[in-house]
Motif scaffolding. Sequence first.
Motif, mmCIF file in Angstrom:
data_model
loop_
_atom_site.group_PDB
_atom_site.id
_atom_site.type_symbol
_atom_site.label_atom_id
_atom_site.label_comp_id
_atom_site.label_asym_id
_atom_site.label_seq_id
_atom_site.Cartn_x
_atom_site.Cartn_y
_atom_site.Cartn_z
ATOM 1 N N ALA A 105 -60.904 2.123 8.621
ATOM 2 C CA ALA A 105 -59.682 2.104 7.814
ATOM 3 C C ALA A 105 -58.793 0.922 8.203
ATOM 4 O O ALA A 105 -58.191 0.271 7.333
ATOM 5 N N THR A 106 -58.720 0.602 9.487
ATOM 6 C CA THR A 106 -57.920 -0.530 9.957
ATOM 7 C C THR A 106 -58.477 -1.844 9.436
ATOM 8 O O THR A 106 -57.735 -2.698 8.933
ATOM 9 N N VAL A 107 -59.793 -2.009 9.533
ATOM 10 C CA VAL A 107 -60.426 -3.232 9.042
ATOM 11 C C VAL A 107 -60.199 -3.384 7.545
ATOM 12 O O VAL A 107 -59.837 -4.467 7.061
ATOM 13 N N CYS A 108 -60.385 -2.304 6.794
ATOM 14 C CA CYS A 108 -60.166 -2.359 5.336
ATOM 15 C C CYS A 108 -58.728 -2.733 5.011
ATOM 16 O O CYS A 108 -58.466 -3.535 4.114
ATOM 17 N N HIS A 109 -57.770 -2.163 5.752
ATOM 18 C CA HIS A 109 -56.354 -2.477 5.504
ATOM 19 C C HIS A 109 -56.066 -3.949 5.761
ATOM 20 O O HIS A 109 -55.471 -4.629 4.929
ATOM 21 N N PHE A 110 -56.465 -4.447 6.932
ATOM 22 C CA PHE A 110 -56.119 -5.819 7.284
ATOM 23 C C PHE A 110 -56.917 -6.861 6.510
ATOM 24 O O PHE A 110 -56.549 -8.028 6.502
ATOM 25 N N HIS A 111 -58.000 -6.455 5.861
ATOM 26 C CA HIS A 111 -58.742 -7.388 5.018
ATOM 27 C C HIS A 111 -58.343 -7.275 3.548
ATOM 28 O O HIS A 111 -58.940 -7.918 2.702
ATOM 29 N N SER A 112 -57.327 -6.470 3.260
ATOM 30 C CA SER A 112 -56.831 -6.384 1.879
ATOM 31 C C SER A 112 -55.936 -7.601 1.612
ATOM 32 O O SER A 112 -55.355 -8.187 2.523
ATOM 33 N N PHE A 113 -55.822 -7.968 0.345
ATOM 34 C CA PHE A 113 -55.015 -9.139 -0.003
ATOM 35 C C PHE A 113 -53.545 -8.986 0.396
ATOM 36 O O PHE A 113 -52.984 -9.894 1.012
ATOM 37 N N PRO A 114 -52.880 -7.844 0.097
ATOM 38 C CA PRO A 114 -51.455 -7.733 0.475
ATOM 39 C C PRO A 114 -51.214 -7.877 1.982
ATOM 40 O O PRO A 114 -50.289 -8.570 2.404
ATOM 41 N N ALA A 115 -52.057 -7.245 2.802
ATOM 42 C CA ALA A 115 -51.863 -7.333 4.255
ATOM 43 C C ALA A 115 -52.123 -8.748 4.746
ATOM 44 O O ALA A 115 -51.382 -9.276 5.571
ATOM 45 N N SER A 116 -53.170 -9.359 4.233
ATOM 46 C CA SER A 116 -53.499 -10.723 4.644
ATOM 47 C C SER A 116 -52.404 -11.701 4.229
ATOM 48 O O SER A 116 -51.990 -12.561 5.006
ATOM 49 N N ALA A 117 -51.918 -11.567 2.999
ATOM 50 C CA ALA A 117 -50.860 -12.457 2.507
ATOM 51 C C ALA A 117 -49.577 -12.274 3.313
ATOM 52 O O ALA A 117 -48.913 -13.252 3.669
ATOM 53 N N SER A 118 -49.241 -11.032 3.615
ATOM 54 C CA SER A 118 -48.035 -10.754 4.407
ATOM 55 C C SER A 118 -48.150 -11.375 5.795
ATOM 56 O O SER A 118 -47.193 -11.986 6.298
ATOM 57 N N TYR A 119 -49.292 -11.232 6.429
ATOM 58 C CA TYR A 119 -49.504 -11.807 7.750
ATOM 59 C C TYR A 119 -49.383 -13.331 7.706
ATOM 60 O O TYR A 119 -48.704 -13.929 8.539
ATOM 61 N N GLN A 120 -50.041 -13.956 6.733
ATOM 62 C CA GLN A 120 -50.009 -15.417 6.656
ATOM 63 C C GLN A 120 -48.599 -15.930 6.370
ATOM 64 O O GLN A 120 -48.175 -16.948 6.926
ATOM 65 N N LEU A 121 -47.853 -15.221 5.523
ATOM 66 C CA LEU A 121 -46.471 -15.624 5.226
ATOM 67 C C LEU A 121 -45.594 -15.503 6.474
ATOM 68 O O LEU A 121 -44.833 -16.422 6.802
ATOM 69 N N SER A 122 -45.722 -14.387 7.206
ATOM 70 C CA SER A 122 -44.896 -14.224 8.413
ATOM 71 C C SER A 122 -45.273 -15.268 9.467
ATOM 72 O O SER A 122 -44.416 -15.780 10.181
ATOM 73 N N ARG A 123 -46.544 -15.598 9.552
ATOM 74 C CA ARG A 123 -46.992 -16.633 10.481
ATOM 75 C C ARG A 123 -46.404 -17.998 10.110
ATOM 76 O O ARG A 123 -45.951 -18.753 10.970
ATOM 77 N N LEU A 124 -46.391 -18.320 8.811
ATOM 78 C CA LEU A 124 -45.826 -19.585 8.337
ATOM 79 C C LEU A 124 -44.332 -19.669 8.660
ATOM 80 O O LEU A 124 -43.857 -20.675 9.192
ATOM 81 N N VAL A 125 -43.607 -18.597 8.364
ATOM 82 C CA VAL A 125 -42.157 -18.577 8.613
ATOM 83 C C VAL A 125 -41.869 -18.690 10.109
ATOM 84 O O VAL A 125 -40.999 -19.455 10.527
ATOM 85 N N THR A 126 -42.609 -17.961 10.922
ATOM 86 C CA THR A 126 -42.401 -17.999 12.368
ATOM 87 C C THR A 126 -42.699 -19.383 12.933
ATOM 88 O O THR A 126 -41.929 -19.920 13.738
ATOM 89 N N THR A 127 -43.810 -19.973 12.511
ATOM 90 C CA THR A 127 -44.179 -21.300 12.999
ATOM 91 C C THR A 127 -43.144 -22.337 12.586
ATOM 92 O O THR A 127 -42.713 -23.160 13.403
ATOM 93 N N ALA A 128 -42.717 -22.284 11.320
ATOM 94 C CA ALA A 128 -41.709 -23.245 10.841
ATOM 95 C C ALA A 128 -40.391 -23.076 11.599
ATOM 96 O O ALA A 128 -39.763 -24.052 12.003
ATOM 97 N N GLY A 129 -39.997 -21.814 11.811
ATOM 98 C CA GLY A 129 -38.754 -21.559 12.542
ATOM 99 C C GLY A 129 -38.831 -22.049 13.977
ATOM 100 O O GLY A 129 -37.899 -22.667 14.489
ATOM 101 N N HIS A 130 -39.953 -21.798 14.614
ATOM 102 C CA HIS A 130 -40.129 -22.223 16.001
ATOM 103 C C HIS A 130 -40.078 -23.753 16.112
ATOM 104 O O HIS A 130 -39.384 -24.300 16.971
ATOM 105 N N ARG A 131 -40.788 -24.428 15.240
ATOM 106 C CA ARG A 131 -40.809 -25.893 15.292
ATOM 107 C C ARG A 131 -39.440 -26.474 14.962
ATOM 108 O O ARG A 131 -39.025 -27.467 15.560
ATOM 109 N N THR A 132 -38.726 -25.863 14.033
ATOM 110 C CA THR A 132 -37.378 -26.326 13.698
ATOM 111 C C THR A 132 -36.453 -26.171 14.898
ATOM 112 O O THR A 132 -35.683 -27.076 15.214
ATOM 113 N N MET A 133 -36.535 -25.040 15.571
ATOM 114 C CA MET A 133 -35.663 -24.790 16.721
ATOM 115 C C MET A 133 -35.961 -25.756 17.872
ATOM 116 O O MET A 133 -35.072 -26.077 18.646
ATOM 117 N N ARG A 134 -37.183 -26.240 17.982
ATOM 118 C CA ARG A 134 -37.530 -27.184 19.052
ATOM 119 C C ARG A 134 -37.003 -28.586 18.760
ATOM 120 O O ARG A 134 -36.820 -29.377 19.683
#
Length: 151
Positions: free
Chosen positions: A107-136
């Motif tokens: 069930a965990t694998v199916c959830h994290f391989h779904s499009f909504p979960a994957s898209a949410s993860y990638q978006l949060s990763r993008l925002v976090t990376t951009a924020g971190h680099r901006t703060m540096r």
Amino acid sequence: MTGILQALTVAKTGGIVYLNHHRDEAVREAYRGFHQYNITEEAGKLVIWNRHTRIDVAEALKNFAEVECSVTKDDFIVAVIRKTGPVSRSLCSPESTAVSAMDILQATVCHFHSFPASASYQLSRLVTTAGHRTMRIIPFSWVKAIKRLLK
């Protein structure tokens, strides 16, 4: 209770299962996601409950474990469960535990391989990376000011 039984099954006789939890987390989280049960202390007893079930843990484990329960000054529930004998296979068998673990993993694998979960993860990763680099890039005094504003 399933997790406690599984932990006691693999513990040696005399071994300890230590629990340290927020009080009534399911109520606080409105019974969403992982939080389906509350853990509390009532008159020195460890109680696991939700809207449909109430379990006195010491009573449920009395044939093979002793339970001590207390509350910290920060309102955390702390329980020390000492195994005194073997756990009945009717309560927790290795076979049913393996099947349950496999179902949860699938069930965990199916959830994290779904499009909504994957898209949410990638978006949060993008925002976090951009924020971190901006703060540096910006001066440290500005970073401190921004952090004060965000608090």
